[in-house]
Design a protein around this motif. Structure first.
Motif, PDB file in Angstrom:
ATOM      1  N   ARG A  85       0.836  -1.206   0.000  1.00  0.00           N
ATOM      2  CA  ARG A  85       0.000   0.000   0.000  1.00  0.00           C
ATOM      3  C   ARG A  85       0.871   1.256   0.000  1.00  0.00           C
ATOM      4  N   ALA A  86       1.898   1.275   0.827  1.00  0.00           N
ATOM      5  CA  ALA A  86       2.801   2.432   0.886  1.00  0.00           C
ATOM      6  C   ALA A  86       3.492   2.651  -0.453  1.00  0.00           C
ATOM      7  N   HIS A  91       4.402   5.670  -5.359  1.00  0.00           N
ATOM      8  CA  HIS A  91       4.810   5.569  -6.758  1.00  0.00           C
ATOM      9  C   HIS A  91       3.673   5.640  -7.766  1.00  0.00           C
ATOM     10  N   VAL A  92       2.472   5.308  -7.363  1.00  0.00           N
ATOM     11  CA  VAL A  92       1.353   5.306  -8.300  1.00  0.00           C
ATOM     12  C   VAL A  92       0.409   6.476  -8.031  1.00  0.00           C
ATOM     13  N   ALA A  93       0.121   6.710  -6.767  1.00  0.00           N
ATOM     14  CA  ALA A  93      -0.817   7.775  -6.411  1.00  0.00           C
ATOM     15  C   ALA A  93      -0.121   9.110  -6.180  1.00  0.00           C
ATOM     16  N   GLY A  94       1.199   9.150  -6.365  1.00  0.00           N
ATOM     17  CA  GLY A  94       1.931  10.403  -6.205  1.00  0.00           C
ATOM     18  C   GLY A  94       1.858  10.990  -4.810  1.00  0.00           C
ATOM     19  N   GLY A  95       1.687  10.129  -3.804  1.00  0.00           N
ATOM     20  CA  GLY A  95       1.629  10.585  -2.423  1.00  0.00           C
ATOM     21  C   GLY A  95       0.263  11.115  -2.010  1.00  0.00           C
ATOM     22  N   ALA A  99      -6.369   9.268  -3.570  1.00  0.00           N
ATOM     23  CA  ALA A  99      -6.433   8.326  -4.696  1.00  0.00           C
ATOM     24  C   ALA A  99      -6.696   6.917  -4.170  1.00  0.00           C
ATOM     25  N   LEU A 100      -5.986   6.510  -3.128  1.00  0.00           N
ATOM     26  CA  LEU A 100      -6.209   5.187  -2.552  1.00  0.00           C
ATOM     27  C   LEU A 100      -7.596   5.091  -1.936  1.00  0.00           C
ATOM     28  N   GLU A 101      -8.044   6.151  -1.320  1.00  0.00           N
ATOM     29  CA  GLU A 101      -9.396   6.164  -0.757  1.00  0.00           C
ATOM     30  C   GLU A 101     -10.437   5.995  -1.864  1.00  0.00           C
ATOM     31  N   LYS A 102     -10.199   6.621  -3.012  1.00  0.00           N
ATOM     32  CA  LYS A 102     -11.108   6.482  -4.154  1.00  0.00           C
ATOM     33  C   LYS A 102     -11.144   5.030  -4.624  1.00  0.00           C
ATOM     34  N   TRP A 103      -9.975   4.402  -4.717  1.00  0.00           N
ATOM     35  CA  TRP A 103      -9.912   3.003  -5.143  1.00  0.00           C
ATOM     36  C   TRP A 103     -10.642   2.110  -4.152  1.00  0.00           C
ATOM     37  N   GLU A 104     -10.478   2.396  -2.857  1.00  0.00           N
ATOM     38  CA  GLU A 104     -11.166   1.610  -1.832  1.00  0.00           C
ATOM     39  C   GLU A 104     -12.678   1.765  -1.964  1.00  0.00           C
TER      40      GLU A 104
END
Length: 113
Positions: A85-86, A91-95, A99-104
């Motif tokens: 996840r980190a 590297h993918v969500a640019g920090g 973005a990760l919350e959106k994917w979740e």
């Protein structure tokens, strides 16, 4: 490389990915549509990852060895989810944690929750 007991080589990683791919497409396939979908998704991802590892091993064998060791994980049970996840965050969500919350949120929607 990590200091765990078992070091996975690129060749062994390719074999594991091959097992995942073939296991996902081998008959009989699950009757449940969701289970079948996840199995096919796992197969497709394993095939793509195997191709990438194969190419990396040809051009940068030391990096392929590091990747195989990471894939094996510190407990010889695969990558550590928090570490993965980190990595995606950096590297993918640019920090950007949103973005990760959106994917979740998308995953919850797909999973009917």
């Amino acid at each position: 490389m990590d200091t765990h007991d078992t070091v996975l080589t690129p060749t062994e990683l390719l074999e594991r990915l091959g097992e995942t791919y073939v296991g996902g497409v081998a008959a009989p396939t699950p009757a449940d549509g969701l289970a079948l979908g996840y199995k096919m998704l796992a197969s497709t991802l394993a095939a793509g990852f195997a191709r990438a590892v194969h190419v990396l091993n040809e051009v940068a064998p030391d990096e392929a060895a590091r990747l195989a060791d990471w894939y094996n994980g510190p407990f010889d049970e695969g990558p550590v989810p928090g570490e993965v996840r980190a990595w995606f965050l950096k590297h993918v969500a640019g920090g950007d944690p949103s973005a990760l919350e959106k994917w979740e949120q998308m995953a919850r929607t797909y999973n009917g929750r």
